[in-house]
Design a protein around this motif. Structure first.
Motif, mmCIF file in Angstrom:
data_model
loop_
_atom_site.group_PDB
_atom_site.id
_atom_site.type_symbol
_atom_site.label_atom_id
_atom_site.label_comp_id
_atom_site.label_asym_id
_atom_site.label_seq_id
_atom_site.Cartn_x
_atom_site.Cartn_y
_atom_site.Cartn_z
ATOM 1 N N LYS A 213 0.843 -1.199 0.000
ATOM 2 C CA LYS A 213 0.000 0.000 0.000
ATOM 3 C C LYS A 213 0.882 1.256 0.000
ATOM 4 C CE LYS A 213 -3.791 2.154 2.558
ATOM 5 N NZ LYS A 213 -4.674 2.040 3.733
ATOM 6 N N ALA A 214 1.937 1.262 0.824
ATOM 7 C CA ALA A 214 2.844 2.412 0.893
ATOM 8 C C ALA A 214 3.578 2.616 -0.430
ATOM 9 C CB ALA A 214 3.841 2.223 2.034
ATOM 10 N N ILE A 215 3.989 1.526 -1.055
ATOM 11 C CA ILE A 215 4.691 1.618 -2.339
ATOM 12 C C ILE A 215 3.759 2.169 -3.407
ATOM 13 C CG2 ILE A 215 5.711 0.231 -4.199
ATOM 14 C CD1 ILE A 215 6.863 -1.547 -1.895
ATOM 15 N N LYS A 216 2.529 1.681 -3.438
ATOM 16 C CA LYS A 216 1.555 2.170 -4.417
ATOM 17 C C LYS A 216 1.325 3.670 -4.234
ATOM 18 C CE LYS A 216 -3.017 1.318 -6.289
ATOM 19 N NZ LYS A 216 -4.222 0.505 -6.242
ATOM 20 N N LYS A 217 1.187 4.098 -2.978
ATOM 21 C CA LYS A 217 0.987 5.524 -2.691
ATOM 22 C C LYS A 217 2.197 6.334 -3.175
ATOM 23 C CE LYS A 217 0.155 8.825 0.997
ATOM 24 N NZ LYS A 217 0.161 9.076 2.428
ATOM 25 N N SER A 218 3.394 5.842 -2.906
ATOM 26 C CA SER A 218 4.616 6.527 -3.342
ATOM 27 C C SER A 218 4.671 6.652 -4.858
ATOM 28 C CB SER A 218 5.856 5.782 -2.852
ATOM 29 O OG SER A 218 5.921 5.801 -1.455
ATOM 30 N N GLU A 219 4.336 5.572 -5.554
ATOM 31 C CA GLU A 219 4.348 5.600 -7.019
ATOM 32 C C GLU A 219 3.355 6.620 -7.557
ATOM 33 O OE1 GLU A 219 3.630 1.476 -7.896
ATOM 34 O OE2 GLU A 219 5.762 0.997 -7.904
ATOM 35 N N GLU A 220 2.179 6.703 -6.931
ATOM 36 C CA GLU A 220 1.173 7.682 -7.359
ATOM 37 C C GLU A 220 1.657 9.112 -7.118
ATOM 38 O OE1 GLU A 220 -2.278 6.458 -5.154
ATOM 39 O OE2 GLU A 220 -2.654 4.751 -6.481
ATOM 40 N N GLU A 221 2.318 9.339 -5.984
ATOM 41 C CA GLU A 221 2.849 10.669 -5.682
ATOM 42 C C GLU A 221 3.946 11.064 -6.681
ATOM 43 O OE1 GLU A 221 3.968 10.397 -1.572
ATOM 44 O OE2 GLU A 221 1.933 10.748 -0.884
ATOM 45 N N ILE A 222 4.790 10.130 -7.022
ATOM 46 C CA ILE A 222 5.846 10.412 -7.996
ATOM 47 C C ILE A 222 5.242 10.758 -9.355
ATOM 48 C CG2 ILE A 222 7.730 9.363 -9.334
ATOM 49 C CD1 ILE A 222 8.453 7.834 -6.700
ATOM 50 N N LYS A 223 4.251 9.960 -9.793
ATOM 51 C CA LYS A 223 3.598 10.221 -11.078
ATOM 52 C C LYS A 223 2.930 11.586 -11.115
ATOM 53 C CE LYS A 223 2.668 5.448 -12.430
ATOM 54 N NZ LYS A 223 1.617 4.443 -12.644
ATOM 55 N N SER A 224 2.368 12.004 -9.977
ATOM 56 C CA SER A 224 1.667 13.290 -9.938
ATOM 57 C C SER A 224 2.612 14.463 -9.652
ATOM 58 C CB SER A 224 0.546 13.251 -8.903
ATOM 59 O OG SER A 224 1.087 13.124 -7.604
ATOM 60 N N GLY A 225 3.899 14.177 -9.465
ATOM 61 C CA GLY A 225 4.879 15.249 -9.250
ATOM 62 C C GLY A 225 4.981 15.717 -7.811
ATOM 63 N N HIS A 226 4.381 14.984 -6.880
ATOM 64 C CA HIS A 226 4.431 15.362 -5.465
ATOM 65 C C HIS A 226 5.624 14.711 -4.776
ATOM 66 C CE1 HIS A 226 0.113 16.162 -6.320
ATOM 67 N NE2 HIS A 226 0.446 17.269 -5.694
ATOM 68 N N TYR A 227 6.799 15.237 -5.039
ATOM 69 C CA TYR A 227 8.010 14.760 -4.382
ATOM 70 C C TYR A 227 9.024 15.895 -4.366
ATOM 71 C CZ TYR A 227 9.872 14.201 -9.105
ATOM 72 O OH TYR A 227 10.282 14.420 -10.387
ATOM 73 N N LYS A 228 10.051 15.720 -3.562
ATOM 74 C CA LYS A 228 11.082 16.743 -3.422
ATOM 75 C C LYS A 228 12.437 16.097 -3.657
ATOM 76 C CE LYS A 228 12.516 20.353 -0.171
ATOM 77 N NZ LYS A 228 12.283 20.924 1.170
ATOM 78 N N THR A 229 13.317 16.823 -4.317
ATOM 79 C CA THR A 229 14.651 16.320 -4.589
ATOM 80 C C THR A 229 15.649 17.025 -3.668
ATOM 81 O OG1 THR A 229 14.047 15.999 -6.903
ATOM 82 C CG2 THR A 229 16.392 16.016 -6.398
#
Length: 92
Positions: A63-79
């Protein structure tokens, strides 16, 4: 669902028909489980995982991995350029 007919050979061995192998992706040497359900024999592929890696396949982690993948696809991450930049966000 695809059906096929096979024959029980010597020592009760059964060859899985080609079209079923192709559809299921089964390969020689892989493990399968056998279960009887309402008079039918159900064969299910089994994939072994090392004990120390089993957590990764838990519902919680998946579930956590799926959520992370969705956040990455939607651009919700920080570098971050380095660990020093990362630390304030980890400590929140």
């Amino acid at each position: 669902m695809s059906n096929a007919i096979g024959k029980i050979a010597r020592h009760y061995q059964v060859t899985i028909p080609r079209n079923i192998r192709k559809i299921s992706g089964l390969k020689e040497g892989e493990l399968v489980s056998f279960e009887v359900r309402e008079g039918e024999i159900v064969i299910t592929p089994i994939y072994m995982v090392k004990k120390e890696q089993a957590y990764f396949f838990s519902k919680k982690w998946q579930k956590a991995i799926k959520k992370s993948e969705e956040e990455i696809k939607s651009g919700h991450y920080k570098t971050y350029r380095n660990v020093k930049e990362l630390m304030p966000d980890i400590e929140k």
